[in-house]
Design a protein around this motif. Structure first.
Motif, short mmCIF file in Angstrom:
data_model
loop_
_atom_site.label_atom_id
_atom_site.label_comp_id
_atom_site.label_asym_id
_atom_site.label_seq_id
_atom_site.Cartn_x
_atom_site.Cartn_y
_atom_site.Cartn_z
N THR A 5 43.86 94.37 11.87
CA THR A 5 44.07 95.68 11.27
C THR A 5 45.23 95.59 10.29
O THR A 5 46.08 94.69 10.37
CB THR A 5 44.40 96.74 12.34
OG1 THR A 5 45.66 96.42 12.94
CG2 THR A 5 43.31 96.84 13.39
N GLY A 6 45.28 96.53 9.35
CA GLY A 6 46.37 96.55 8.36
C GLY A 6 47.74 96.60 9.01
O GLY A 6 48.62 95.81 8.66
N GLU A 10 50.70 93.82 8.68
CA GLU A 10 52.00 94.24 8.14
C GLU A 10 53.12 93.90 9.11
O GLU A 10 54.19 93.43 8.70
CB GLU A 10 52.00 95.74 7.86
CG GLU A 10 51.16 96.15 6.69
CD GLU A 10 51.04 97.65 6.56
OE1 GLU A 10 51.83 98.39 7.21
OE2 GLU A 10 50.15 98.11 5.83
N ARG A 11 52.90 94.14 10.39
CA ARG A 11 53.91 93.84 11.41
C ARG A 11 54.20 92.35 11.43
O ARG A 11 55.36 91.93 11.48
CB ARG A 11 53.44 94.30 12.79
CG ARG A 11 54.41 93.98 13.90
CD ARG A 11 53.84 94.36 15.28
NE ARG A 11 54.54 93.67 16.31
CZ ARG A 11 54.23 92.44 16.75
NH1 ARG A 11 53.23 91.78 16.23
NH2 ARG A 11 54.93 91.88 17.71
N ALA A 12 53.16 91.51 11.38
CA ALA A 12 53.35 90.06 11.40
C ALA A 12 54.13 89.61 10.17
O ALA A 12 55.08 88.82 10.27
CB ALA A 12 52.00 89.35 11.47
N VAL A 13 53.77 90.12 9.01
CA VAL A 13 54.47 89.74 7.77
C VAL A 13 55.93 90.18 7.84
O VAL A 13 56.83 89.42 7.47
CB VAL A 13 53.75 90.34 6.54
CG1 VAL A 13 54.61 90.23 5.29
CG2 VAL A 13 52.41 89.64 6.32
N SER A 42 41.45 87.33 12.46
CA SER A 42 41.38 87.94 13.79
C SER A 42 42.80 88.14 14.32
O SER A 42 43.73 87.46 13.91
CB SER A 42 40.59 87.06 14.75
OG SER A 42 41.32 85.89 15.06
N SER A 43 42.93 89.08 15.24
CA SER A 43 44.24 89.32 15.84
C SER A 43 44.72 88.10 16.62
O SER A 43 45.92 87.84 16.72
CB SER A 43 44.22 90.56 16.73
OG SER A 43 43.22 90.42 17.73
#
Length: 168
Positions: A5-6, A10-13, A42-43
């Motif tokens: 998901t977006g 975004e959280r990972a980045v 994928s997550s």
């Protein structure tokens, strides 16, 4: 496996970029992890990229008293506030806000909360559930480049939430 998901991407980045800014990653590792995060399908592919990077939640709790943060304080990336009957006042206008996005989760049974965002910051309250309470947000809703964005979620069955920008 689930698709990415977006917000998850975004959280990972953000976590990878913050780790680099904190000196925990060298430039080559930053580049490698960002490429993996941006191309993940994928997550499950995102998890190992950030597994060793902290994303702690600061948890503030009060049964009937008030929770107040104002002046020069360090705003965490993720903040959760639980209050049964008390009031919450989070003034970010003069605080140190090192993150582009701040996630605040409120759990207020009967209390009220006021969040004051820095001038030019934005806020989103779409994730706040209220039954008999009231939610008011007078800050801009869309994130602005170079300005903090406060994303508020939570439950206020009988509580009230007011968000406004600092007076400039």
């Amino acid at each position: 496996m689930n698709g990415v998901t977006g917000p998850d991407r975004e959280r990972a980045v953000e976590l990878v970029q913050q780790a680099y800014a904190d000196g925990r990653l060298d430039p080559a590792e930053l580049e490698r992890r960002l490429e993996l995060a941006l191309t993940a399908t994928s997550s499950g592919e995102l998890e190992p990229i950030v597994a060793d990077l902290p994303d702690e939640v600061v948890h503030l709790t009060s049964a009937g008293g008030s929770v107040t943060r104002a002046g020069d304080w360090d705003v965490p990336r993720r903040l959760r506030v639980d209050s049964a009957y008390g009031s919450v006042r989070l003034d970010l206008s003069r605080a140190y806000v090192p993150y582009a996005r701040i996630d605040i989760e409120l759990r207020l049974a009967y209390g009220s909360a006021t969040i004051i965002v820095p001038a030019g910051a934005s806020a989103n309250v779409d994730g706040v559930r209220s039954e008999w309470g009231r939610v008011s947000c007078k800050a801009p809703g869309r994130p602005r480049p170079g300005r903090p964005h406060v994303h508020v979620t939570g439950a206020l069955p009988y509580g009230r939430l007011r968000i406004r920008a600092a007076r400039g």
